[in-house]
Enzyme design. Structure first.
Site, PDB file in Angstrom:
ATOM      1  N   ARG A  90       1.114  10.123  -1.409  1.00  0.00           N
ATOM      2  CA  ARG A  90       0.588   8.769  -1.593  1.00  0.00           C
ATOM      3  C   ARG A  90       0.010   8.605  -3.001  1.00  0.00           C
ATOM      4  NH1 ARG A  90      -3.812   5.469   2.129  1.00  0.00           N
ATOM      5  NH2 ARG A  90      -4.005   3.692   0.726  1.00  0.00           N
ATOM      6  N   HIS A 195       3.714  -6.761   5.255  1.00  0.00           N
ATOM      7  CA  HIS A 195       2.933  -6.743   4.017  1.00  0.00           C
ATOM      8  C   HIS A 195       3.379  -7.838   3.039  1.00  0.00           C
ATOM      9  CE1 HIS A 195       1.264  -2.379   4.508  1.00  0.00           C
ATOM     10  NE2 HIS A 195       0.985  -3.191   5.521  1.00  0.00           N
ATOM     11  N   TYR A 242      -1.900  -8.256   0.642  1.00  0.00           N
ATOM     12  CA  TYR A 242      -0.787  -7.646  -0.083  1.00  0.00           C
ATOM     13  C   TYR A 242      -0.083  -8.623  -1.011  1.00  0.00           C
ATOM     14  CZ  TYR A 242      -1.394  -3.599   2.890  1.00  0.00           C
ATOM     15  OH  TYR A 242      -1.931  -2.489   3.512  1.00  0.00           O
TER      16      TYR A 242
END
Length: 419
Positions: A90, A195, A242
């Site tokens: 990540r 998102h 988002y």
């Protein structure tokens, strides 16, 4: 009845166990099984989850295993919440795009594509094991990002799958607070892609209260999603957080440069959570878990599972085939929208037509997602490049070329075709 959780060693899992223990008493869950290859995490998370079950007086068994087949055996519901590469991957997703002046984020842009490439092959392998080992007609509920792409990969292979995100339930709770009503009294018209969603309406007793919220609480709503109040007012809808990555891309990139990534913050928090989880006297989820993200995850998951099992027709915002809901997208695209969920699956609630101010962005990102899925399934530098070139946050040849090389170099461990 058995529910299997793939990725059960996640620090999210005590939240999920707490939800089933508190809210799932009428479901008849005989066993909640946590599956994870990371035995060091599972041996800490599993016992805490079991203590949470006992604390709430739930009569079902809570078990854990590193054996995928054994964990899936006989499951009626399979929840997938895995993260391939952990927080290390990540952090890479949140940093390598910055070298090219692009957004560093784990679910969209170049970082989101990297995550899709790592994740889709693993999720589809797990789903194939579930097809062989789980109960006939078992549902797969995926909370694994990027949810839209992962859900389409599963549906394309014929799985009974539905994607889940917590954005809509978060808005439902926030709107209820602002309107001073019970959360269950708020019915959203949530539409878009995972998102990449907007709240088009918020019904209370049959009346759309969203215009009232926007006119009277625009700044509060804007602060909640990290966007200018003038933008929320101009849209006449409430975008998810988002959308900040699209509407304020350059500002976000400036803020990200030199800042601690969310992945680094989560890695530190996870170390603290695992230390707390190891305490044999701990029987409830610690307050620090709320900092992990995934607000209302347990409520969303338990609510969706309840509707799939009982057919109560409850409203849930889920990922499913478009099938004409957004007429400008292909029928086999995957969208995220409010649905009534029954035993047969989700049925979209009618929504107002989406205007060109949203349709253009939705169409572009949906096209990228199709290319991203192709790259995840078949590999190859040219497919990675094609997906990046199509993404609205990249869209330039030189950027796509550079990001392709950066992405592959950062993910060679996970991409067999790139070694």
């Amino acid at each position: 009845m058995k529910i299997a959780v793939v990725g059960g060693g996640s620090t999210y899992t005590p939240e999920l166990a707490d939800g089933f223990a508190r809210l799932g008493g009428d479901l008849g869950v005989d066993e909640l099984t946590l599956i994870d290859p990371a035995d060091d995490r599972l041996s800490v998370v599993g016992p805490l989850a079991e203590r949470i079950f006992r604390h709430h007086g739930h009569g079902g068994r809570l078990t854990w295993t590193t054996d995928v087949d054994a964990g899936l055996d006989g499951a009626t519901i399979v929840i997938i919440q895995l993260r391939v590469g952990g927080q290390t991957a990540r952090i890479s997703d949140e940093t390598f795009p910055l070298s090219c002046g692009c957004l560093g984020q784990e679910t969209t842009g170049a970082g989101g594509l990297a995550k899709a490439l790592r994740t889709v092959p693993v999720v589809t392998q797990v789903a194939e094991r579930a097809r062989q080992r789980a109960a006939p007609g078992a549902w797969i509920v995926t909370f694994t990002n990027p949810v839209g792409i992962v859900t389409r990969a599963l549906l394309d292979r014929g799985h009974r799958a539905v994607g889940l995100c917590n954005v809509a339930i978060g808005f439902q709770r926030r709107f209820a607070e602002l309107l001073d009503v019970a959360a269950d009294d708020v019915s959203l018209r949530h539409i878009g892609l995972n998102h990449l969603t907007w709240e088009q309406a918020a019904y209370v007793d049959g009346v759309d209260r969203l215009p009232e919220l926007i006119s009277g609480q625009a700044q509060t709503l804007a602060t909640h999603v990290g966007l200018p109040a003038s933008l929320v007012t101009a849209l006449g809808r409430v975008p998810s957080y988002y959308l900040r990555y699209f509407y304020c891309h350059d500002e976000v990139v400036r803020d990200q440069r030199g800042a601690t990534t969310r992945g680094e913050q989560v890695a530190q928090l996870e170390a603290e959570l695992l230390r707390l989880y190891a305490d044999p006297e701990l029987t409830t989820k610690p307050p620090q878990l709320s900092q992990r993200g995934g607000a209302y995850y347990s409520e969303a998951a338990v609510g969706l599972v309840t509707s799939l099992l009982t057919g109560d027709g409850g409203e849930h915002a889920v990922n499913l085939r478009n099938a004409g809901v957004l007429p400008f997208l292909p029928a086999n695209a995957v969208i995220e929208t409010t649905c009534h969920v029954r035993k047969s699956g989700p049925e979209p609630v009618p929504v107002d037509p989406v205007g060109p101010e949203l349709a253009g962005l939705i169409g572009a990102v949906s096209a990228y997602e199709e290319l991203a899925l192709d790259a995840a399934q078949r590999g190859g530098r040219s497919r990675v490049y094609a997906a990046l070139l199509a993404h609205p946050l990249v869209g330039q040849h030189e950027l796509a070329e550079a990001l392709t090389d950066e992405l592959i170099a950062a993910n060679t461990t996970y991409l067999g075709w790139a070694r």
